[in-house]
Design a protein around this motif. Structure first.
Motif, mmCIF file in Angstrom:
data_model
loop_
_atom_site.group_PDB
_atom_site.id
_atom_site.type_symbol
_atom_site.label_atom_id
_atom_site.label_comp_id
_atom_site.label_asym_id
_atom_site.label_seq_id
_atom_site.Cartn_x
_atom_site.Cartn_y
_atom_site.Cartn_z
ATOM 1 N N SER A 318 60.347 -41.715 -87.787
ATOM 2 C CA SER A 318 59.748 -41.258 -86.659
ATOM 3 C C SER A 318 60.869 -41.234 -85.670
ATOM 4 N N ASN A 319 60.694 -40.272 -84.603
ATOM 5 C CA ASN A 319 61.857 -40.273 -83.617
ATOM 6 C C ASN A 319 63.295 -40.073 -83.999
ATOM 7 N N ASP A 347 56.249 -39.121 -86.549
ATOM 8 C CA ASP A 347 55.990 -38.696 -85.188
ATOM 9 C C ASP A 347 57.581 -38.381 -84.673
ATOM 10 N N GLY A 348 57.362 -37.119 -83.831
ATOM 11 C CA GLY A 348 58.432 -36.784 -83.071
ATOM 12 C C GLY A 348 59.650 -36.426 -83.855
ATOM 13 N N SER A 376 53.250 -36.132 -81.904
ATOM 14 C CA SER A 376 54.489 -35.668 -80.842
ATOM 15 C C SER A 376 55.445 -34.676 -81.559
ATOM 16 N N ASN A 377 54.542 -33.727 -82.088
ATOM 17 C CA ASN A 377 55.652 -32.618 -82.768
ATOM 18 C C ASN A 377 54.993 -31.276 -82.215
#
Length: 429
Positions: A318-319, A347-348, A376-377
């Motif tokens: 993620s991130n 996520d993201g 969070s995409n």
């Protein structure tokens, strides 16, 4: 930290800290211990309610003032969160001191306490070493860190040297938590000799840097290493440390969990780590690479590692800016029936509808996946059919996280309705 009072006395060759049952130093109780003794103001450290505190006052009168005016000692180094019944070793002017915090007694390992040794013969040193091992040998958990940085203990290099002695005497040490303790590389160097004995080692947010990881890699290569979980999040790590770390992972037989989140390993660093993951002897089961400045450029190497690795079950990417192209490459590895991934966090990572079909079809064939995070995409309603197909077909899936995407209210309802498709399924939209 609550206000505490303390005094150190010297009697029979042993420094003694006297407290009552509530942990407060009592002058009357202290006097019962002292016969023809006196306050020793040059002694620097005392244990008060489980904390090491600087009590270096230049004159006995100042110690007397400390008693009468209830002044709080200065220069706190270990936080009040340390349990009173913990036992520690303290280096006092080059002399090892055994501290039993629950009784408040300091025992000089070079000159034994008169109540614990009948003579001053040559045997006293080994007797006291035995005493030390008996006292601290059953300690399993040492916690100085805390998720709230303000509650963690700030450890100096001297404190780390103290702690190293404790670990050296602990036969059953399993868990050492030093998160947010600001030990840095110098403190880690002092701790180094005994770290391999810990099963769970949490060192997050300590500014260890690449040089710190080189020291830890030596511990991981120790044939007696027992470390199973290693937390190194937010330590300013870069790709420069990954050669040492990768070498250690290729030979270590105990480490199963590695948290490298919120560092700056970059694509080049993860490419080097991927080589270690491809090693059939690598035992890593849980790898956290959250927020490490990764892009799709590292995905081919990571995909190759996932295709051959037989132990990795939890992966957090993620991130990072993997993008659609990066996740499409990872999808190839996820299609492999031998891929053991059970939990995947994406996520993201800048995903759009363009990768939904590839990712969904890959995960449908994956036999092990139970937990998937895609929050969070930038998925829209165009991805809903592919995601519905994944959820309905992959019966092993227990949880899918899709919040903070760009679904319409109607798209969210279609996805939320899948919760009723089977008991226990969690769909977060």
């Amino acid at each position: 930290m609550a206000s505490s009072k303390a005094a150190i006395f010297m009697t029979g060759g042993a420094a003694i800290l006297v407290r009552d049952k509530e942990g407060i130093v009592s002058k009357m109780a202290a006097m019962k211990f002292i016969q023809n003794g006196c306050i020793v103001p040059e002694v620097k450290w005392a244990a008060v309610r489980g904390a090491f505190i600087n009590l270096q006052y230049p004159q006995p009168e100042l110690n007397h003032t400390l008693w009468n005016q209830n002044q709080e000692p200065q220069h706190k180094t270990f936080a009040d969160s340390v349990p009173v019944n913990e036992t520690w070793i303290l280096i006092l002017k080059g002399v090892n001191i055994l501290i039993k915090a629950e009784t408040g007694v300091f025992i000089n390992l070079q000159t034994p306490h008169p109540e614990l040794a009948q003579n001053q013969g040559p045997q006293h040193k080994s007797q006291n070493q035995t005493l030390a091992r008996v006292t601290v040998g059953s300690v399993e958990t040492l916690t100085f860190g805390h998720w709230d940085s303000g509650e963690a203990s700030r450890l100096t290099p001297i404190d780390c040297a103290v702690l190293s002695h404790v670990i050296g005497l602990c036969d059953t040490i399993k868990h050492l938590d030093l998160e947010y303790c600001h030990i840095q590389c110098e403190g880690l160097q002092r701790l180094g000799p005994g770290l391999h004995k810990c099963q769970v080692l949490r060192l997050g947010c300590n500014k260890l840097g690449d040089s710190g990881v080189k020291l830890l890699s030596a511990a991981l290569r120790n044939p007696d290493c027992k470390i199973q979980t290693l937390g190194l999040w937010e330590n300013g790590l870069t790709a420069s440390c990954t050669l040492d770390l990768s070498s250690a992972l290729s030979t270590n037989r105990s480490l199963t969990g590695l948290d490298l989140s919120n560092n700056k390993l970059g694509d080049s660093g993860v490419k080097i780590l991927s080589a270690a993951l491809r090693n059939p002897d690598c035992k890593i089961q849980d790898l956290d690479l959250w927020a490490n400045d990764l892009t799709g450029s590292c995905s081919e190497d990571l995909s190759s590692a996932l295709s051959t690795n037989r132990s990795l079950m939890v992966l957090n990417l993620s991130n990072n800016k993997l993008g659609d192209s990066g996740v499409k490459l990872l999808s190839e590895a996820l299609r492999n029936p031998d891929c053991k991934i059970q939990k995947l966090d994406l996520d993201g990572v800048d995903l759009t509808d363009s990768c939904a079909e590839d990712l969904s079809s890959a995960l449908i064939t994956n036999r092990s996946l139970t937990d998937l995070s895609l929050g969070s995409n930038s998925f829209t309603d165009r991805s809903v059919p592919a995601l519905r197909s994944l959820i309905l077909t992959r019966r092993s899936l227990e949880r899918i996280w899709l919040r903070a995407n760009q679904f319409s209210s109607n798209g969210k309802r279609h996805l939320e309705s899948l919760r009723e498709s089977r008991p226990g399924l969690s769909v977060g939209v």
